[in-house]
Design a protein around this motif. Structure first.
Motif, PDB file in Angstrom:
ATOM      1  N   GLU A 258       1.453   4.593  -2.707  1.00 28.78           N
ATOM      2  CA  GLU A 258       1.432   5.921  -2.241  1.00 28.78           C
ATOM      3  C   GLU A 258       2.726   6.466  -3.277  1.00 28.78           C
ATOM      4  O   GLU A 258       2.580   7.953  -3.448  1.00 28.78           O
ATOM      5  CB  GLU A 258       1.535   6.251  -0.990  1.00 28.78           C
ATOM      6  CG  GLU A 258       0.287   5.839  -0.167  1.00 28.78           C
ATOM      7  CD  GLU A 258      -0.994   6.415  -0.720  1.00 28.78           C
ATOM      8  OE1 GLU A 258      -1.001   7.588  -0.966  1.00 28.78           O
ATOM      9  OE2 GLU A 258      -1.965   5.739  -0.845  1.00 28.78           O
TER      10      GLU A 258
ATOM     11  N   LYS B 174      -1.721   5.863   3.455  1.00 25.82           N
ATOM     12  CA  LYS B 174      -1.802   7.338   2.762  1.00 25.82           C
ATOM     13  C   LYS B 174      -1.220   8.414   3.591  1.00 25.82           C
ATOM     14  O   LYS B 174      -0.481   9.492   3.041  1.00 25.82           O
ATOM     15  CB  LYS B 174      -3.200   7.584   2.573  1.00 25.82           C
ATOM     16  CG  LYS B 174      -3.667   8.269   1.300  1.00 25.82           C
ATOM     17  CD  LYS B 174      -5.109   8.434   1.102  1.00 25.82           C
ATOM     18  CE  LYS B 174      -5.861   7.605  -0.045  1.00 25.82           C
ATOM     19  NZ  LYS B 174      -5.167   7.457  -1.119  1.00 25.82           N
ATOM     20  N   ALA B 175      -1.526   8.357   5.070  1.00 25.42           N
ATOM     21  CA  ALA B 175      -0.991   9.217   5.939  1.00 25.42           C
ATOM     22  C   ALA B 175       0.319   9.401   6.072  1.00 25.42           C
ATOM     23  O   ALA B 175       0.872  10.404   5.953  1.00 25.42           O
ATOM     24  CB  ALA B 175      -1.764   9.000   7.286  1.00 25.42           C
TER      25      ALA B 175
ATOM     26  N   ALA C 231      -5.299   1.017   4.506  1.00 26.98           N
ATOM     27  CA  ALA C 231      -5.071   2.196   3.457  1.00 26.98           C
ATOM     28  C   ALA C 231      -4.695   3.614   3.988  1.00 26.98           C
ATOM     29  O   ALA C 231      -4.068   4.240   3.271  1.00 26.98           O
ATOM     30  CB  ALA C 231      -6.184   1.959   2.442  1.00 26.98           C
ATOM     31  N   THR C 232      -5.760   3.853   4.748  1.00 30.36           N
ATOM     32  CA  THR C 232      -5.733   5.018   5.550  1.00 30.36           C
ATOM     33  C   THR C 232      -4.234   5.611   5.892  1.00 30.36           C
ATOM     34  O   THR C 232      -3.515   6.664   5.716  1.00 30.36           O
ATOM     35  CB  THR C 232      -6.581   5.461   6.516  1.00 30.36           C
ATOM     36  OG1 THR C 232      -7.959   4.856   5.932  1.00 30.36           O
ATOM     37  CG2 THR C 232      -7.076   6.672   6.887  1.00 30.36           C
TER      38      THR C 232
ATOM     39  N   PRO D 282       3.420   7.288   4.415  1.00 27.39           N
ATOM     40  CA  PRO D 282       4.232   6.400   3.523  1.00 27.39           C
ATOM     41  C   PRO D 282       5.791   6.650   3.894  1.00 27.39           C
ATOM     42  O   PRO D 282       6.315   7.817   3.928  1.00 27.39           O
ATOM     43  CB  PRO D 282       3.681   6.737   2.150  1.00 27.39           C
ATOM     44  CG  PRO D 282       3.335   7.970   1.959  1.00 27.39           C
ATOM     45  CD  PRO D 282       2.829   8.337   3.527  1.00 27.39           C
TER      46      PRO D 282
ATOM     47  N   LEU E  89       1.006  -1.088  -0.123  1.00 27.54           N
ATOM     48  CA  LEU E  89       0.049   0.120  -0.025  1.00 27.54           C
ATOM     49  C   LEU E  89       0.751   1.225   0.040  1.00 27.54           C
ATOM     50  O   LEU E  89       0.515   2.308  -0.498  1.00 27.54           O
ATOM     51  CB  LEU E  89      -0.951   0.001   1.474  1.00 27.54           C
ATOM     52  CG  LEU E  89      -1.977  -0.945   1.243  1.00 27.54           C
ATOM     53  CD1 LEU E  89      -2.713  -1.180   2.584  1.00 27.54           C
ATOM     54  CD2 LEU E  89      -3.062  -0.804   0.122  1.00 27.54           C
ATOM     55  N   GLU E  90       2.034   1.390   0.699  1.00 23.75           N
ATOM     56  CA  GLU E  90       2.826   2.400   0.704  1.00 23.75           C
ATOM     57  C   GLU E  90       3.635   2.730  -0.741  1.00 23.75           C
ATOM     58  O   GLU E  90       3.793   3.586  -0.948  1.00 23.75           O
ATOM     59  CB  GLU E  90       3.910   2.361   1.956  1.00 23.75           C
ATOM     60  CG  GLU E  90       3.233   2.720   3.242  1.00 23.75           C
ATOM     61  CD  GLU E  90       4.114   2.362   4.563  1.00 23.75           C
ATOM     62  OE1 GLU E  90       4.958   2.989   4.625  1.00 23.75           O
ATOM     63  OE2 GLU E  90       3.669   1.577   5.383  1.00 23.75           O
TER      64      GLU E  90
ATOM     65  N   PRO F  65       1.526   5.864  -8.586  1.00 23.11           N
ATOM     66  CA  PRO F  65       0.369   5.751  -8.766  1.00 23.11           C
ATOM     67  C   PRO F  65       0.146   4.661  -9.789  1.00 23.11           C
ATOM     68  O   PRO F  65       0.782   4.376 -10.498  1.00 23.11           O
ATOM     69  CB  PRO F  65      -0.068   7.098  -9.446  1.00 23.11           C
ATOM     70  CG  PRO F  65       1.027   8.167  -9.236  1.00 23.11           C
ATOM     71  CD  PRO F  65       2.338   7.173  -8.701  1.00 23.11           C
TER      72      PRO F  65
END
Ligand code: ZN
Length: 429
Positions: A43, A63-64, A59-60, A66, A39-40, A46
């Protein structure tokens, strides 16, 4: 009898205290770290994460905060070292496959992260490191025989690519009929697949037509057995593409594969690593290969051409009498599919420039100038990803058909490929 049954029932509890169980829970921990890592990376690049349907808070968090690409590289290497330290022989065979799957996915992640830091690979090295298979590309001269055959089928003046384009022009689905034709095609792919594969009753897809994309179609898996299927209409969509796309994006292709992984591995076994799908990984070799192999599996022999002539031609307003000759041309074109991969390799390795690549795609893949430009846009963006389609389909078809398997067996094998932690090396077994 009671006593014996009791002893058997107790056996797993005794085993639970052994190091093997500890190794298994270590695998669960690595899987969680792998999801965070993936997931990181998403980030930082793309499009890297093709699908994610795990816990939203992961995921949050990615995003916050990475990690940077260097830290992610180190994390990927550390996870690989942890996995390598687990002795596979003490694991259950399914856990051994899980370990092998994660190792391949992590190798791909490390490679992609190196690329993000500017490292350049030769096409075949990159393909092997990202997708788990070293491609052997045929020299262009090997396509001369297929070109000569097409030249005979479509005689006339002018370049062969222009004659192929003129022939295909008679089979373009009119824009106002595209939705009806695509839906009928997908419904048939689905009905044929559901004779052999079960998906949860709530499974569903949305269909959209889009523009300005480097790809022809895309499946965006949303989780909860739901997909968004997009068809790109930048280039005219010919009638044979309807079944191809219906099988590839839907049934038994991407929608079916992702739904099976979600149901069997994520929900069934609690293997969280299958809730994320990084595009540049061996998972794509299995995804694209099975999606393309699924076309012939669902429509063996002449069944695709027969269904198109009977159902899709009338829906598209095209005379079915033209179907037989068109099908023969398509089969001959099929022989040329590998040529574009060879040309994309030459282009990406800097052996030829873009103008030369367009020229060669016209000569050997019989692409129109617009089609050639699309192929090169795809190569610029996705690079060695192009091997997954042709080579993936070839290896999966061989695995399905090995030993002259009948239809029922071919489908049973496909269901296993779509429902287990399959890696490219499994296909040769
Ligand atoms: Zn695909």
């Amino acid at each position: 009898m009671i006593r014996r049954a009791l002893l058997l029932a107790l056996a797993p509890l005794v085993l639970a205290a052994t190091p093997a169980a500890a190794q298994r829970s270590l695998l669960d921990g690595i899987a969680i770290d792998y999801v965070k890592l993936t997931l990181e990376i998403g980030e930082r690049e793309p499009g890297y994460v093709d699908a994610y349907f795990g816990p939203p808070e992961m995921a949050t968090a990615a995003k916050a905060n990475p990690r940077d690409v260097k830290a992610l590289s180190a994390a990927a290497a550390a996870l690989t070292a942890k996995l390598t330290a687990i002795e596979p022989s003490i694991l259950h065979p399914t856990e051994q496959r899980r370990r092998a799957y994660l190792l391949g996915q992590l190798k791909a992640a490390e490679t992609r992260l190196a690329m993000l830091q500017g490292k350049k690979f030769k096409f075949v090295d990159e393909a092997e490191a990202l997708f788990g298979v070293r491609p052997v590309l045929k020299p262009l001269a090997e396509y001369d025989a297929a070109l000569a055959q097409l030249d005979k089928m479509l005689p006339g003046p002018g370049p062969l690519a222009a004659r192929v384009a003129a022939e295909a022009g008679g089979f373009v689905i009119p824009t106002d009929k595209a939705d009806a034709v695509m839906r009928a095609a997908i419904a048939e792919c689905r009905a044929r697949t559901f004779k052999h594969v079960t998906l949860p009753a709530k499974e569903r897809f949305d269909l959209e037509f889009v523009k300005n994309q480097p790809w022809g179609g895309y499946n965006w898996f949303k989780g909860d057995t739901h997909s968004l299927i997009q068809i790109n209409t930048d280039l005219p969509v010919t009638i044979s593409r309807a079944i191809d796309l219906g099988c590839h994006e839907g049934y038994p292709g991407h929608h079916t594969y992702m739904s099976r992984l979600e149901e069997k591995l994520v929900n069934g076994r609690g293997w969280i690593e299958f809730s994320v799908y990084p595009l540049y990984s061996p998972q794509s070799f299995i995804a694209e290969g099975s999606a393309n192999a699924g076309i012939k599996l669902a429509f063996p022999g002449d069944e695709q051409a027969e269904f198109e002539a009977k159902t899709l031609y009338p829906l598209a307003g095209i005379a079915p009498s033209k179907a037989v000759k068109h099908d023969a041309v398509l089969k001959a074109l099929e022989e040329l599919k590998g040529a574009s991969v060879t040309i994309q390799q030459m282009y990406l390795d800097g052996e030829i420039d873009r103008a030369k690549a367009v020229e060669l795609l016209g000569k050997y893949a019989l692409s129109s100038p617009e089609g050639a430009a699309k192929s090169l846009d795809f190569a610029d963006r996705y690079r060695s990803y192009v091997i997954n389609y042709g080579l993936g389909a070839e290896m999966i078809t061989q695995a399905l058909e090995a030993g002259g398997a009948d239809e029922k067996t071919r489908w049973e094998r496909m269901v296993l490929i779509l429902s287990e932690p399959t890696v490219p090396a499994d296909l040769a077994r």
